[in-house]
Design an enzyme around this catalytic site. Structure first.
Site, PDB file in Angstrom:
ATOM      1  N   ASP A 490       4.078   1.044  -1.192  1.00 47.55           N
ATOM      2  CA  ASP A 490       3.748   0.100  -0.115  1.00 47.55           C
ATOM      3  C   ASP A 490       4.086   0.634   1.265  1.00 47.55           C
ATOM      4  O   ASP A 490       3.541   0.184   2.268  1.00 47.55           O
ATOM      5  CB  ASP A 490       4.579  -1.181  -0.293  1.00 47.55           C
ATOM      6  CG  ASP A 490       3.952  -2.126  -1.294  1.00 47.55           C
ATOM      7  OD1 ASP A 490       2.725  -2.114  -1.442  1.00 47.55           O
ATOM      8  OD2 ASP A 490       4.713  -2.892  -1.922  1.00 47.55           O
ATOM      9  N   GLU A 633      11.997   2.302  -0.924  1.00 46.56           N
ATOM     10  CA  GLU A 633      11.053   3.421  -0.988  1.00 46.56           C
ATOM     11  C   GLU A 633      11.551   4.688  -0.292  1.00 46.56           C
ATOM     12  O   GLU A 633      10.899   5.720  -0.375  1.00 46.56           O
ATOM     13  CB  GLU A 633       9.690   3.013  -0.388  1.00 46.56           C
ATOM     14  CG  GLU A 633       8.816   2.178  -1.324  1.00 46.56           C
ATOM     15  CD  GLU A 633       9.055   0.691  -1.190  1.00 46.56           C
ATOM     16  OE1 GLU A 633      10.098   0.281  -0.627  1.00 46.56           O
ATOM     17  OE2 GLU A 633       8.184  -0.087  -1.641  1.00 46.56           O
TER      18      GLU A 633
END
Ligand code: GLC
Length: 795
Positions: A490, A633
């Site tokens: 994402d 992330e």
């Protein structure tokens, strides 16, 4: 440090020490009604939608931690002392009362021993009725008769979570409560026919329907005035904050036991009365509990593994399948992290979830796949986040009437443009469809007609071609698939820049499609997409190889990401694992890139996503460069892609490494390290803080993560290597050297396969295969109801 243990016989995790560092949660319900509860009965219940049909209220991320819940209090009427069966909310000192919580499959049991009263409370949802059952048992373990009062407590929520959290000028005047004949009725007055009931199988000795009357001013759930006084006030009102408090006075002789059933359900007083009658005898609750047990037994018996690893056996045979099922059943938006404000289905997450467990839940996997197909545009991209009801004609949402004008989204507004499309979303669906057909043999599914989100319809097969055509069109200046808004990551926002991972994913999806097309006799299509896959594979090899590993992508201004010249974000897990999984990377390149994954990304708690983490914001790369180092992330052990590495190493026949990675991430293996892990040791978390963070090893966001599905898939289909195919099972294990024997019981298209894998000489590939004693080339589909023995020897 450990707080509990796995009780594999009962398929429960037993929490013995209550002061775990964070909530350890569990899910109840297997259909529409779902509850999320922690180890102290804190949590909430909803039916269908956590956003639009909340039943009980929850104050997330607050202090005290994760209140309120579905509580039962006990009061000793001899001296006024009181406690709760779950440690919270009263929270007796742990050296005075003994508590336990058993997290089971779709139920949670809390028990407490205090002052010679043993009490137990089990929460679960009936299989046959939209009713949450609280099964409460009390026993007097002292040698004198005891006078006790028992109180239930739950706090009702306004149905719509947004209104409930912020629009009090409406929510506080649109809900009312009433009490009659042992039944509390909770009514949402603005919604037609919208009621809940709370009742019990006994005649109550008191009740309160108003939260503030039960709790009292300047008090909390920890010291409610009603319990302290030992009497409830009979409150009820139209408007206000409502609760379900029912009271029962009991006298228990020495050794005597009492059982009380509380019922929280959908519907008004009439439904409550029916349920009250149906569950008047506790046997009815026992029956529902037995059905729930059978429900899970049947699922778990579809595949049972027996390997030398107790951890893998425990997780795969129970917890990882359970976690995968919870994800397929309830998607992502109901937990203590996502508390209902965001609902609907995420395209890529749902597609991956549905791919993993069609053997255990074919019906739900198929309906998820259909929901995703309906949310595919004619262009061939999926709607990144959508409500399935937009496209299935049910539109339940509109029954909610609000005097506050909230503009309704028009049909066109729901279909976002390509600027919001993620480049990976729909590619996963091809894998999910092919895997579904391989598992079930339902070839006709490919011909089923399904609408597109923006009008018109096509067969499932046509939807698949649209998905591939979209990705084939969306390539950037180097011929690599564009990253668009994001790919699986994402936070990697490449826009018109190019994504290595998605290009590999395209090859993976196209090759699966080609297999299906060939099987269906569509040779022209098979040829066309095979060519597209080959071309993309070649471009990947030409453009993405960096000498020791594959780069992660290319920015819109043509800078490479994840190359040996980079100081940060040098090596990334996604591109390298998918290079192998797609079959593009072979031989030396495959070995080298997975060695880079090992050398740069391996930690004792699993593989980190990228190393070194980013520290310098770079919007050409994306949000990932703005995330703290070691979190999510940016260099965390992001759990979901870890199984990609297990599978890739298995494909390269490096069983040692696959298992090393498996064990590193395994929550089971961290049962004794809770001071570090903090989170539940029975389920995977979305991420574990990476080595660049001060809290290295701390796991966060349990249950709702695609990790479970991937862990199940990679362990069973790659490490153990049992894969469904169009016309039978394939076995291609990659075992660690010291695993000499593994057995697997697998139900496949209604037949039972008892598989034994023998590995006397630490072999890498299948040397001999016997089916029912005869040497065979493959394992065929057998008639439903038959049982077969498969013997495989590796050499
Ligand atoms: C979250 C999202 C998932 C995404 C992942 C990596 O888990 O739910 O869709 O792939 O983060 O960014």
């Amino acid at each position: 440090m450990r707080y509990g243990y796995f009780d594999s016989e009962r398929r429960e995790y037993v929490i013995e020490r209550m002061d775990v560092p964070v909530s350890w949660t569990n899910y109840i319900g297997t259909k529409d009604m779902c509850g999320v509860f922690n180890h102290t009965a804190g949590g909430y219940l909803f039916c269908g939608s956590p956003e639009y049909h909340r039943i009980t209220r929850f104050r997330p991320n607050g202090v005290p931690m994760d209140f309120p819940g579905h509580y039962v209090y006990i009061r000793d009427d001899a001296d006024g002392d009181y406690w709760s069966i779950s440690w919270q909310p009263v929270g007796k000192p742990l050296d005075q009362a003994k508590y336990e919580c058993r997290q089971g499959l779709s139920y949670s049991t809390y028990s407490c021993q205090y002052k010679n009263i043993a009490a137990k409370q089990t929460l679960f949802v009936a299989m046959d009725d939209p009713v949450e059952i609280w099964d409460v048992v009390l026993r007097n373990d002292s040698d004198t008769a005891r006078e006790l009062s028992v109180f239930s407590y739950l706090e009702f929520s306004f149905h719509q979570i947004d209104m409930d959290n912020r629009n009090f000028q409406m929510s506080l005047y649109a809900a009312g409560s009433a009490y009659k004949s042992g039944i509390i009725e909770y009514e949402l007055h603005y919604e037609e026919d919208s009621y809940q009931f709370f009742t019990s199988n006994f005649e109550p000795d008191g009740y309160d329907c108003l939260r503030d009357s039960f709790i009292g001013p300047y008090r909390t759930e920890s010291n409610p005035i009603g319990v302290e006084k030992g009497a409830l006030s009979g409150s009820k009102e139209l408007g206000g904050n409502h609760c379900g408090a029912l009271m029962k006075k009991l006298t228990l002789a020495p050794g005597e036991e009492a059982r009380l059933i509380f019922l929280l359900g959908e519907g008004g007083a009439g439904s409550g009365a029916k349920m009250r009658e149906r569950y008047a005898k506790p046997d009815a609750a026992d029956e529902q509990f037995a059905l729930l047990r059978r429900f899970w037994d049947e699922k778990l018996n579809k595949m049972v593994i027996n390997t030398p690893s107790e951890g893998m056996n425990t997780l795969i045979n129970t917890w990882t399948l359970y976690q995968s099922e919870i994800n397929v059943m309830f998607s992502r938006f109901s937990s203590f992290i996502e508390v209902g404000g965001r609902t609907g289905l995420g395209y890529r997450d749902t597609a991956q979830d549905a791919m993993m467990i069609p053997h255990s839940n074919p019906a739900k996997c198929k309906s998820r796949i259909v929901e995703l197909l309906r949310a595919l545009t004619n262009e061939g991209y999926g709607l990144h986040l959508f409500e399935p009801t937009w496209f299935d004609g049910t539109q339940k949402r509109q029954s909610f009437k609000s005097p506050t004008v909230i503009p309704t989204k028009s049909a066109e507004d729901r279909v976002h443009g390509i600027e919001d499309a993620c480049s990976d979303d729909a590619l996963w669906l091809i894998g999910a469809i092919v895997n579904y057909i391989k598992e079930t043999g339902e070839f006709g599914f490919a011909d089923e007609k399904i609408m597109f989100a923006d009008g018109g319809s096509g067969t499932v097969y046509e939807h698949m071609t649209r998905i591939l055509d979209f990705s084939a069109r969306q390539v950037g200046q180097n011929g690599i698939c564009k990253g668009l808004r994001a790919d699986w990551n994402d936070c990697l926002n490449l826009g018109g820049g190019e994504s290595a991972m998605v290009s590999f994913l395209f090859v993976w999806a196209a090759r699966q499609f080609v297999e299906l097309a060939e099987y269906l006799g569509k040779t022209e299509d098979a040829g066309k997409y095979s060519q597209l896959a080959d071309d993309m594979a070649k471009t990947c090899e030409d453009v993405l190889w960096d000498g020791e590993w594959y780069i992660r992508g290319i920015t819109a201004d043509n800078r490479k990401i994840g190359s040996h010249v980079d100081g940060e974000g040098k090596v990334h897990m996604e591109s390298n694992t998918w290079a192998v999984l797609s079959g593009v990377a072979k031989g030396e390149r495959a070995r080298k890139c997975m060695d880079a994954v090992h050398d740069y990304l391996y930690t004792e708690y699993g593989l980190i996503l990228n190393a070194p983490p980013y520290t310098v914001p770079d919007d050409g790369i994306g949000f990932v460069t703005r995330v703290y180092q070691g979190i999510k992330e940016n260099g965390a052990i992001f759990s979901h892609p870890n199984p990609w590495a297990w599978a890739a190493e298995s494909m390269l026949k490096n069983g040692e490494r696959a298992l090393k990675y498996y064990d590193a991430l395994s929550p089971y293996e961290q049962n004794n390290k809770i001071e570090i892990r903090q989170a539940e040791p029975y389920v995977y978390c979305q991420f574990v803080m990476g080595s660049a963070h001060t809290a290295f090893g701390r796991a966060r966001h349990p249950f709702m993560t695609g990790t479970a599905g991937w862990a199940y898939f990679a362990a069973t289909q790659y490490i153990l290597g049992v894969r469904p195919d169009f016309d039978g099972l394939t076995i291609d294990p990659s075992l660690p050297e010291n695993w000499k024997e593994v057995t697997i019981k697998r139900l496949y298209r209604g037949a039972e396969y008892d598989i034994i894998i023998k590995n006397p000489k630490s072999g890498k590939s299948v040397a001999k295969l016997y089916v029912d004693g005869e040497e065979a080339a493959k394992i065929p589909v057998f008639k439903k109801g038959t049982a077969h023995r498969v013997e495989v020897t590796l050499s």
